[in-house]
Design a protein around this motif. Sequence first.
Motif, mmCIF file in Angstrom:
data_model
loop_
_atom_site.group_PDB
_atom_site.id
_atom_site.type_symbol
_atom_site.label_atom_id
_atom_site.label_comp_id
_atom_site.label_asym_id
_atom_site.label_seq_id
_atom_site.Cartn_x
_atom_site.Cartn_y
_atom_site.Cartn_z
ATOM 1 N N PRO A 151 110.424 -13.956 37.589
ATOM 2 C CA PRO A 151 109.123 -14.535 37.938
ATOM 3 C C PRO A 151 108.362 -15.036 36.703
ATOM 4 N N GLU A 152 108.545 -14.380 35.569
ATOM 5 C CA GLU A 152 107.862 -14.820 34.347
ATOM 6 C C GLU A 152 108.378 -16.176 33.877
ATOM 7 N N TYR A 182 109.783 -20.058 42.611
ATOM 8 C CA TYR A 182 109.104 -18.857 42.122
ATOM 9 C C TYR A 182 109.456 -17.656 42.995
ATOM 10 N N ASP A 186 101.380 -9.310 42.485
ATOM 11 C CA ASP A 186 101.668 -10.289 41.428
ATOM 12 C C ASP A 186 101.744 -11.704 41.977
ATOM 13 N N LYS A 224 98.081 -12.810 42.800
ATOM 14 C CA LYS A 224 97.277 -13.062 41.597
ATOM 15 C C LYS A 224 97.753 -14.288 40.830
ATOM 16 N N ARG A 225 99.063 -14.509 40.812
ATOM 17 C CA ARG A 225 99.570 -15.698 40.107
ATOM 18 C C ARG A 225 99.113 -16.972 40.809
ATOM 19 N N ALA A 254 95.405 -17.516 40.012
ATOM 20 C CA ALA A 254 95.237 -18.027 38.651
ATOM 21 C C ALA A 254 95.580 -19.512 38.559
ATOM 22 N N LEU A 255 96.584 -19.945 39.310
ATOM 23 C CA LEU A 255 97.008 -21.345 39.287
ATOM 24 C C LEU A 255 96.039 -22.251 40.035
#
Length: 154
Positions: free
Chosen positions: A22-23, A82, A99, A102-103, A106-107
Amino acid sequence: MPKTDVSGLTQLGQDTTQPTSPEEAVLERVPAGHSGTKYVVRFTAPEFTSLCPMTGQPDFAHIVIDYVPRDWLVESKSLKLYLFSFRNHGAFHEDCTIDIGKRLVALLDPEWLRIGAYWYPRGGIPIDVFWQTGTPPEGVWIPDQGVQPYRGRG
């Protein structure tokens, strides 16, 4: 009808390799053509998989993501890649779910977002994880996620 600006995208319409984590995965966004209009966007991933961080065994979930966009939409191919990147990622159900939510926040900086992750049993116990950014905006129809609680053979 507005035309979506896709000039900054790097994955849509291109051969892409599967991200290994995922990172490493790149989430992309496009401008929302109806900025100022309140509506819900829903993504459903009925075959989401990740790995148990303790045993390495696969875990399966049905994930539903709803959001009310502000200025941005997530580009669906990048979201698919993703989500696929979790297939070799070891994490607890709660961590995967939060996660992802939240990702995306943030995007996109959406007006509102919720994620429901309906995990299939691990050790005989199904674990469902729900998270949202706050109260849904007034005047927006937010449909039920439509996923029944786990009943097994009962």
